[in-house]
Design an enzyme around this catalytic site. Structure first.
Site, short mmCIF file in Angstrom:
data_model
loop_
_atom_site.label_atom_id
_atom_site.label_comp_id
_atom_site.label_asym_id
_atom_site.label_seq_id
_atom_site.Cartn_x
_atom_site.Cartn_y
_atom_site.Cartn_z
N HIS A 53 1.13 9.85 4.53
CA HIS A 53 2.51 10.14 4.90
C HIS A 53 3.46 9.41 3.95
CE1 HIS A 53 1.79 6.40 7.37
NE2 HIS A 53 2.93 6.09 6.79
P1 TYD Z 1 0.70 5.51 11.22
O1 TYD Z 1 1.91 4.82 10.67
O2 TYD Z 1 0.57 6.99 10.97
O3 TYD Z 1 -0.60 4.75 10.72
P2 TYD Z 1 -1.47 4.83 9.38
O4 TYD Z 1 -0.58 5.17 8.24
O5 TYD Z 1 -2.07 3.47 9.26
O6 TYD Z 1 -2.53 5.86 9.58
O7 TYD Z 1 0.62 5.21 12.78
C1 TYD Z 1 -0.49 5.61 13.55
C2 TYD Z 1 -0.01 5.87 14.97
O8 TYD Z 1 0.56 4.68 15.53
C3 TYD Z 1 1.10 6.94 15.04
O9 TYD Z 1 0.85 7.73 16.21
C4 TYD Z 1 2.35 6.16 15.23
C5 TYD Z 1 1.90 4.90 15.93
N1 TYD Z 1 2.72 3.73 15.57
C6 TYD Z 1 3.63 3.21 16.48
O10 TYD Z 1 3.76 3.71 17.62
N2 TYD Z 1 4.38 2.12 16.15
C7 TYD Z 1 4.29 1.54 14.92
O11 TYD Z 1 5.02 0.53 14.62
C8 TYD Z 1 3.36 2.08 13.97
C9 TYD Z 1 3.20 1.48 12.60
C10 TYD Z 1 2.59 3.17 14.33
#
Ligand code: TYD
Length: 136
Positions: A53
């Site tokens: 992302h």
């Molecule tokens: P994401 O940022 O997509 O993680 P990565 O890039 O490590 O795969 O986040 C994963 C999930 O966690 C997504 O459903 C959003 C949630 N999330 C929160 O609710 N709060 C936060 O501060 C973060 C970073 C993620």
């Protein structure tokens, strides 16, 4: 505050020595943005690639507080950079509008200092949508 538009490594100072161990700190006055959120990810299996992302506004500083983390970061022109975080005093600044993928060694803990609180509407999760943006 000026927004940087390129990712770059930051080498934080280490206080201490090999006999006693070290302290490393992050202070708002010395960072490219003010920290509004800190989160950490852990127990990520080493065959999983996270990220996939970009963010519209969010800026981040990422540290491997343990283990090794490999990040591939891409701008909207298709320029790709690879960074390896393998020491807790080393960090990566990631500006907004950069697509990232992240791989972890199995003991890795990723510590993220973030410029904004969590906001799902700040995410760009569709790579084709990301590639259509052209604001840098
Ligand atoms: P994401 O940022 O997509 O993680 P990565 O890039 O490590 O795969 O986040 C994963 C999930 O966690 C997504 O459903 C959003 C949630 N999330 C929160 O609710 N709060 C936060 O501060 C973060 C970073 C993620």
């Amino acid at each position: 505050m000026k927004k940087d538009n390129k990712p770059y490594l930051i080498n934080f100072n280490k206080i201490g020595n090999a006999d006693l161990g070290y302290i490393t700190k992050a202070e708002n006055s010395k960072l490219p943005f003010q920290i509004k959120r800190v989160y950490w990810t852990y127990f990520t299996p080493d065959d999983v690639i996270r990220g996939h992302h970009a963010h519209k506004q969010l800026e981040q500083i990422i540290v491997a507080s343990s283990g090794t983390i490999k990040l591939n970061v891409e701008n909207t022109f298709g320029d790709k950079l690879e960074f390896v975080l393998d020491s807790p005093d080393k960090a990566l600044y990631i500006p907004c509008i950069h697509w990232r993928t992240i791989e972890f060694s199995n003991n890795a803990v990723l510590l993220c200092l973030a410029s904004e609180e969590y906001d799902e509407s700040d995410y760009i999760r569709d790579y084709n949508e990301f590639k259509k943006i052209n604001n840098f």
